[in-house]
Write a protein that holds these residues in place. Structure first.
Motif, PDB file in Angstrom:
ATOM      1  N   VAL A 207       0.844  -1.205   0.000  1.00 35.42           N
ATOM      2  CA  VAL A 207       0.000   0.000   0.000  1.00 35.42           C
ATOM      3  C   VAL A 207       0.877   1.252   0.000  1.00 35.42           C
ATOM      4  O   VAL A 207       0.500   2.278   0.559  1.00 35.42           O
ATOM      5  N   ARG A 208       2.023   1.212  -0.630  1.00 38.42           N
ATOM      6  CA  ARG A 208       2.999   2.294  -0.564  1.00 38.42           C
ATOM      7  C   ARG A 208       2.432   3.618  -1.089  1.00 38.42           C
ATOM      8  O   ARG A 208       2.915   4.694  -0.718  1.00 38.42           O
ATOM      9  N   HIS A 209       1.431   3.574  -1.944  1.00 39.10           N
ATOM     10  CA  HIS A 209       0.841   4.798  -2.496  1.00 39.10           C
ATOM     11  C   HIS A 209      -0.071   5.512  -1.491  1.00 39.10           C
ATOM     12  O   HIS A 209      -0.512   6.631  -1.760  1.00 39.10           O
ATOM     13  N   LYS A 210      -0.320   4.887  -0.336  1.00 39.40           N
ATOM     14  CA  LYS A 210      -1.269   5.463   0.614  1.00 39.40           C
ATOM     15  C   LYS A 210      -0.618   6.299   1.717  1.00 39.40           C
ATOM     16  O   LYS A 210      -1.311   6.829   2.582  1.00 39.40           O
ATOM     17  N   PHE A 211       0.710   6.399   1.720  1.00 31.53           N
ATOM     18  CA  PHE A 211       1.383   7.185   2.752  1.00 31.53           C
ATOM     19  C   PHE A 211       2.656   7.802   2.174  1.00 31.53           C
ATOM     20  O   PHE A 211       3.150   7.388   1.117  1.00 31.53           O
ATOM     21  N   VAL A 212       3.160   8.823   2.858  1.00 31.78           N
ATOM     22  CA  VAL A 212       4.349   9.532   2.363  1.00 31.78           C
ATOM     23  C   VAL A 212       5.577   9.310   3.243  1.00 31.78           C
ATOM     24  O   VAL A 212       6.709   9.531   2.811  1.00 31.78           O
ATOM     25  N   GLY A 213       5.379   8.912   4.480  1.00 32.55           N
ATOM     26  CA  GLY A 213       6.500   8.721   5.395  1.00 32.55           C
ATOM     27  C   GLY A 213       6.024   8.477   6.797  1.00 32.55           C
ATOM     28  O   GLY A 213       4.831   8.216   7.034  1.00 32.55           O
ATOM     29  N   GLY A 214       6.949   8.579   7.747  1.00 36.64           N
ATOM     30  CA  GLY A 214       6.560   8.304   9.121  1.00 36.64           C
ATOM     31  C   GLY A 214       7.595   8.780  10.119  1.00 36.64           C
ATOM     32  O   GLY A 214       8.673   9.270   9.769  1.00 36.64           O
ATOM     33  N   LEU A 215       7.252   8.638  11.363  1.00 30.14           N
ATOM     34  CA  LEU A 215       8.132   8.955  12.488  1.00 30.14           C
ATOM     35  C   LEU A 215       8.207   7.716  13.362  1.00 30.14           C
ATOM     36  O   LEU A 215       7.181   7.247  13.872  1.00 30.14           O
ATOM     37  N   ARG A 216       9.398   7.164  13.499  1.00 30.08           N
ATOM     38  CA  ARG A 216       9.549   5.933  14.283  1.00 30.08           C
ATOM     39  C   ARG A 216      10.064   6.268  15.672  1.00 30.08           C
ATOM     40  O   ARG A 216      11.103   6.926  15.829  1.00 30.08           O
ATOM     41  N   LEU A 217       9.336   5.826  16.682  1.00 31.68           N
ATOM     42  CA  LEU A 217       9.685   6.050  18.080  1.00 31.68           C
ATOM     43  C   LEU A 217      10.360   4.773  18.573  1.00 31.68           C
ATOM     44  O   LEU A 217       9.696   3.777  18.884  1.00 31.68           O
ATOM     45  N   THR A 218      11.667   4.799  18.624  1.00 27.40           N
ATOM     46  CA  THR A 218      12.434   3.562  18.756  1.00 27.40           C
ATOM     47  C   THR A 218      12.423   2.959  20.154  1.00 27.40           C
ATOM     48  O   THR A 218      12.743   1.774  20.317  1.00 27.40           O
ATOM     49  N   ALA A 219      12.067   3.745  21.176  1.00 26.04           N
ATOM     50  CA  ALA A 219      12.073   3.214  22.547  1.00 26.04           C
ATOM     51  C   ALA A 219      10.750   2.554  22.921  1.00 26.04           C
ATOM     52  O   ALA A 219      10.651   1.907  23.963  1.00 26.04           O
ATOM     53  N   ASP A 220       9.742   2.715  22.082  1.00 27.57           N
ATOM     54  CA  ASP A 220       8.431   2.147  22.393  1.00 27.57           C
ATOM     55  C   ASP A 220       8.461   0.623  22.320  1.00 27.57           C
ATOM     56  O   ASP A 220       9.243   0.031  21.573  1.00 27.57           O
ATOM     57  N   ARG A 221       7.570   0.016  23.107  1.00 23.27           N
ATOM     58  CA  ARG A 221       7.431  -1.433  23.101  1.00 23.27           C
ATOM     59  C   ARG A 221       5.954  -1.786  22.929  1.00 23.27           C
ATOM     60  O   ARG A 221       5.090  -0.909  22.918  1.00 23.27           O
ATOM     61  N   THR A 222       5.674  -3.063  22.805  1.00 23.26           N
ATOM     62  CA  THR A 222       4.297  -3.516  22.682  1.00 23.26           C
ATOM     63  C   THR A 222       4.089  -4.748  23.551  1.00 23.26           C
ATOM     64  O   THR A 222       5.048  -5.405  23.975  1.00 23.26           O
ATOM     65  N   GLY A 223       2.832  -5.065  23.801  1.00 23.34           N
ATOM     66  CA  GLY A 223       2.519  -6.267  24.568  1.00 23.34           C
ATOM     67  C   GLY A 223       1.057  -6.295  24.966  1.00 23.34           C
ATOM     68  O   GLY A 223       0.370  -5.270  24.976  1.00 23.34           O
ATOM     69  N   ASP A 224       0.593  -7.481  25.305  1.00 22.24           N
ATOM     70  CA  ASP A 224      -0.807  -7.676  25.701  1.00 22.24           C
ATOM     71  C   ASP A 224      -0.966  -7.314  27.164  1.00 22.24           C
ATOM     72  O   ASP A 224      -0.471  -8.017  28.058  1.00 22.24           O
ATOM     73  N   CYS A 225      -1.668  -6.227  27.419  1.00 24.00           N
ATOM     74  CA  CYS A 225      -1.828  -5.719  28.780  1.00 24.00           C
ATOM     75  C   CYS A 225      -2.547  -6.720  29.681  1.00 24.00           C
ATOM     76  O   CYS A 225      -2.162  -6.912  30.839  1.00 24.00           O
ATOM     77  N   ARG A 226      -3.572  -7.368  29.164  1.00 27.06           N
ATOM     78  CA  ARG A 226      -4.311  -8.315  30.007  1.00 27.06           C
ATOM     79  C   ARG A 226      -3.457  -9.547  30.334  1.00 27.06           C
ATOM     80  O   ARG A 226      -3.464 -10.028  31.469  1.00 27.06           O
ATOM     81  N   MET A 227      -2.708 -10.059  29.346  1.00 27.49           N
ATOM     82  CA  MET A 227      -1.808 -11.185  29.617  1.00 27.49           C
ATOM     83  C   MET A 227      -0.827 -10.824  30.723  1.00 27.49           C
ATOM     84  O   MET A 227      -0.565 -11.617  31.631  1.00 27.49           O
ATOM     85  N   PHE A 228      -0.272  -9.616  30.634  1.00 30.09           N
ATOM     86  CA  PHE A 228       0.664  -9.136  31.636  1.00 30.09           C
ATOM     87  C   PHE A 228       0.002  -9.066  33.008  1.00 30.09           C
ATOM     88  O   PHE A 228       0.563  -9.512  34.016  1.00 30.09           O
ATOM     89  N   THR A 229      -1.215  -8.505  33.052  1.00 29.44           N
ATOM     90  CA  THR A 229      -1.919  -8.320  34.318  1.00 29.44           C
ATOM     91  C   THR A 229      -2.231  -9.657  34.978  1.00 29.44           C
ATOM     92  O   THR A 229      -2.044  -9.830  36.195  1.00 29.44           O
ATOM     93  N   ILE A 230      -2.698 -10.629  34.185  1.00 29.76           N
ATOM     94  CA  ILE A 230      -3.007 -11.955  34.727  1.00 29.76           C
ATOM     95  C   ILE A 230      -1.737 -12.617  35.261  1.00 29.76           C
ATOM     96  O   ILE A 230      -1.717 -13.162  36.377  1.00 29.76           O
ATOM     97  N   ALA A 231      -0.669 -12.569  34.469  1.00 30.78           N
ATOM     98  CA  ALA A 231       0.584 -13.219  34.873  1.00 30.78           C
ATOM     99  C   ALA A 231       1.172 -12.571  36.120  1.00 30.78           C
ATOM    100  O   ALA A 231       1.665 -13.268  37.020  1.00 30.78           O
ATOM    101  N   LEU A 232       1.115 -11.231  36.197  1.00 24.17           N
ATOM    102  CA  LEU A 232       1.679 -10.553  37.361  1.00 24.17           C
ATOM    103  C   LEU A 232       0.815 -10.798  38.599  1.00 24.17           C
ATOM    104  O   LEU A 232       1.339 -10.912  39.716  1.00 24.17           O
ATOM    105  N   ALA A 233      -0.499 -10.909  38.414  1.00 22.97           N
ATOM    106  CA  ALA A 233      -1.375 -11.222  39.544  1.00 22.97           C
ATOM    107  C   ALA A 233      -1.022 -12.596  40.119  1.00 22.97           C
ATOM    108  O   ALA A 233      -1.030 -12.791  41.345  1.00 22.97           O
ATOM    109  N   GLU A 234      -0.688 -13.539  39.252  1.00 21.98           N
ATOM    110  CA  GLU A 234      -0.284 -14.872  39.724  1.00 21.98           C
ATOM    111  C   GLU A 234       1.019 -14.792  40.517  1.00 21.98           C
ATOM    112  O   GLU A 234       1.159 -15.434  41.568  1.00 21.98           O
TER     113      GLU A 234
END
Length: 419
Positions: free
Chosen positions: A182-209
């Protein structure tokens, strides 16, 4: 020391964990039948350290008016007969100026950066799995005007030591290869390199255990009726099923519902629910799916890779405490995933969700002590509860047990609202 924590979302559970690590006896109360079943359940999955900013920013009132007339708009405002809603909105508008924005952002970044720094320690210690990735966030610009407008954001990111990269179209594709389709649908971007991702609920359940292994007692299905005050201190928390639960100290981590419990004891917090939506769908072609998080700047929709799933979240709906998931409520987020990654996931199997984000008019969470010397707050994180959870949980826990917190609470407490 016995501490009663009200709320078993990601904020309450992280607070309980850090309290237990420091030797406190902890009881966690929640009306749901398990941890992370409300706002923590299906949020965007972004750990947005680089995108930590208040919604109340210069120019937002004008942008908001334009958004209201978009076909796939990121903002809905229902004209309720609610003085609370309109007062909160007015307070937010008063924060939409350069001076307030700078103050509020600096406060938010203080918590966010602290959370960024302490979360890896928690993950290393516990070894919990939460479909986490550390590949940054790509803010995608569909127009040259958006690209140019990001220069001001870049100056602020540099000011707060948040690493970033400005990317052209080909560089965006190098980060997210499926965008080549879909390269025709955007012109560029800003990458925030310190950001992370993850499933908040999975984390919450695991930490509660893990917290339970340390002795934290979780009492689910306990609806809290009120906070009892005697002789100028909290004497207990009155529940519908178990009666009064008592402790030495108390932490309110009830998100959007905190004002309901605090108002009767004289604490009036301008925390208001801003409704958001998401869909979660299975990956059907890894090469055509997102690899980390992408933020569509036009529609304000986040697309996040969570293991073998894709989470697509967005929309800000000001509609009180409604949890209704209407038949067309997720149309915008579905449009964005289909528009940018049409071959990556199976929309026919998408699971829709809605949740209430606890927003303050200045964007900053409400943390720390209150007029009652044994009652503490950890609420009002808005869209950044997952991002700030470990930092605010650890800082508030330190305060509760009498340890000097590693960040300043200046400007974070309810005192900024005259409470």
């Amino acid at each position: 020391m016995k501490v009663v924590v009200m709320g078993a979302g990601v904020i309450g559970v992280t607070t309980a964990w850090y309290l237990a690590k420091q030797g406190a006896e902890v009881v966690v109360l929640d009306r749901q039948l398990g941890p992370g079943l409300e706002t923590s359940y299906a949020n965007a999955g972004e750990l947005s350290y680089g995108m930590t900013s208040p919604w109340a920013a210069p120019g937002i009132p004008v942008k908001a008016l334009k958004w209201l007339f978009m076909k796939r708009r990121p903002l809905f405002i229902w004209p309720l007969i609610s003085p609370t809603m309109w007062m909160w909105s007015a307070q937010m508008i008063r924060n939409c100026n350069d001076e307030s924005y700078a103050i509020n952002k600096s406060r938010m970044v203080r918590v966010s950066n602290y959370s960024r720094d302490v979360m890896p320690e928690l993950i290393e210690e516990t070894g919990i799995d939460y479909d986490g990735r550390a590949q940054g966030t790509l803010q995608l610009f569909r127009t040259a005007k958006q690209m140019k407008g990001s220069r001001a954001d870049q100056e602020i990111l540099a000011q707060f030591d948040s690493p970033f990269e400005e990317l052209g179209r080909d560089a965006c594709i190098a980060v997210e290869p499926a965008l080549a389709e879909v390269r025709h649908k955007f012109v560029g971007g800003l990458r925030l390199t310190a950001d992370r991702t993850g499933d908040c609920r999975m984390f919450t359940i695991a930490l509660a255990e893990k917290a339970a292994e340390l002795g934290v007692q979780f009492q689910y299905g306990q609806s809290i009726r009120s906070i009892a005050i005697e002789n100028g201190r909290v004497a207990g928390v009155d529940t519908e099923m178990a009666g009064r639960i008592t402790g030495d100290k108390y932490v309110c981590a009830l998100g959007s519902y905190a004002p309901h419990l605090l108002k009767p004891i004289g604490l009036k917090l301008p925390v208001y629910p801003v409704k958001g939506y998401s869909v979660t769908l299975p990956v059907v072609d890894d090469a055509m799916a997102p690899q980390s998080t992408l933020m569509d700047e036009t529609h304000k929709v986040a697309i996040t890779r969570l293991g073998d799933r894709i989470r697509v979240a967005g929309t800000a709906e000001i509609a009180g405490y409604s949890n209704r998931l209407g038949p067309h409520a997720t149309d915008t987020v579905k449009h964005v995933i289909n528009d940018l990654f049409p071959k990556g996931g199976d929309l026919s199997q998408a699971e829709g969700w809605t949740g209430l984000r606890p927003m303050t008019p200045d964007g900053t969470p409400v943390l720390g002590g209150t007029r009652y010397d044994n009652l503490y707050l950890n609420t009002g994180h808005g869209t950044l509860g997952w991002t700030m959870a470990c930092g605010s949980g650890r800082a508030v826990a330190d305060l509760v047990v009498g340890k000097e917190p590693e960040i300043s609470f200046d400007g974070l407490t309810a005192a900024r609202y005259g409470q």
